[in-house]
Enzyme design. Structure first.
Site, short mmCIF file in Angstrom:
data_model
loop_
_atom_site.label_atom_id
_atom_site.label_comp_id
_atom_site.label_asym_id
_atom_site.label_seq_id
_atom_site.Cartn_x
_atom_site.Cartn_y
_atom_site.Cartn_z
N GLU A 50 0.87 -1.18 0.00
CA GLU A 50 0.00 0.00 0.00
C GLU A 50 0.90 1.22 0.00
OE1 GLU A 50 -2.67 0.02 3.29
OE2 GLU A 50 -3.66 -1.84 2.70
N ASP A 61 -5.98 8.84 9.72
CA ASP A 61 -4.64 8.41 10.09
C ASP A 61 -4.22 8.96 11.45
OD1 ASP A 61 -3.99 6.96 7.70
OD2 ASP A 61 -3.99 8.89 6.67
N TYR A 176 -10.65 -4.74 3.32
CA TYR A 176 -9.73 -4.27 4.37
C TYR A 176 -10.53 -4.11 5.65
CZ TYR A 176 -5.92 -1.41 6.38
OH TYR A 176 -4.89 -0.90 7.15
#
Length: 279
Positions: A50, A61, A176
């Site tokens: 990734e 994040d 994911y």
């Protein structure tokens, strides 16, 4: 359609082991160093890569990846340069899948049709765009799928049975699974809970399930990999970059080696696991 991603998971299944997905931020701490790290990841044991596209407002994040993105942006990284990195990587590796992970704004500014064309030409295999929900599939997901790019969707601990089919409807490549509620690198996942969640997702899809967010050590990676098709490690690798920088934030002789070494340790731990998820 067989993509590099589906081919890789087929290979992993044949080997009877889970995969290691590694995340690095494109351009962190500079384009040259980042490209060298990217080139070394497959030999170190990364099965899928990734590549994070730096963005000024990375809401999903944690501090480590936020800081990595800021370092990359300060060094002049752009979406165009990120695609050029993939193109340069492909000159020596035509097998390792590369997934661009990021946010929609840089792609929107670049222009969606142009981006899809350029990403495909550069050798990108899939996209994870964390701020585009299924309700916005027409914006990028559907045209990306039509062009042969896998569009990988996130499922979380709060994605219930009613929502899951919507999330999975146009997902391709793999699912994911976000192992924690919150931002990347903020907590350690519970391996038992993850195994249960992966089994639940697999009742709705035949796609492989990769698990990430919060996985930092080889031991954690092995524990999570035991109940998944692949484990994703990101913040720990970005931190490995940060810890080797000099006082001016520049790369040192240890920067590439530190990431390479950690990936080798993670890969060794993950490859010692007999995969249960696809049994």
């Amino acid at each position: 359609m067989t993509t590099r991603i589906s081919a890789r998971f087929t290979d992993l299944a044949a080997q009877g082991r889970p995969g290691l997905v590694t995340f690095i931020t494109a351009g962190d701490p500079d384009t040259e160093t980042s490209l060298e790290i990217l080139r070394r990841l497959p030999a170190a044991g990364a099965d899928i890569i990734e590549l994070g596209v730096p963005f000024t407002d990375p809401m999903a994040d944690g501090p480590a990846i936020q800081a990595g993105g800021l370092r990359a942006l300060a060094a002049g990284q752009t979406l165009a340069k990120t695609l050029e990195m993939v193109r340069a990587f492909r000159e020596g590796d035509d097998a390792t899948p590369i997934v661009l992970m990021g946010y929609f704004n840089p792609i929107y500014i670049y222009g969606v049709p142009r981006f899809i064309t350029d990403a495909k030409a550069a050798g990108v295999d899939g996209l994870i765009i964390v701020d585009l929900p299924p309700e916005e599939d027409a914006e990028l997901c559907l045209p990306a799928l039509e062009a042969g790019l896998d569009f990988i969707r996130l499922a979380t601990p709060t994605t219930d049975e009613k929502r899951l089919p919507t999330v999975l409807a146009h997902t391709a490549g793999f699912v994911y699974y976000v192992s924690i509620t919150g931002i990347t690198g903020s907590a350690a996942p519970d391996a038992n809970a993850v195994g249960t969640a992966v089994a639940r997702i697999k009742q709705h899809t035949a796609l492989p399930v990769a698990v990430g967010f919060g996985v930092r050590t080889p031991a954690q990676a092995a524990a999570i990999a035991a109940g998944a098709d692949a484990v994703v490690v990101g913040s720990a690798l970005v931190e490995a970059v940060r810890k080797t920088l000099d006082q001016d934030g520049k790369a040192t002789a240890n920067t590439v080696v530190a990431v390479e070494t950690l990936v080798q340790e993670l890969a060794e731990a993950v490859r010692g696991v007999t995969r249960q998820a696809a049994e």
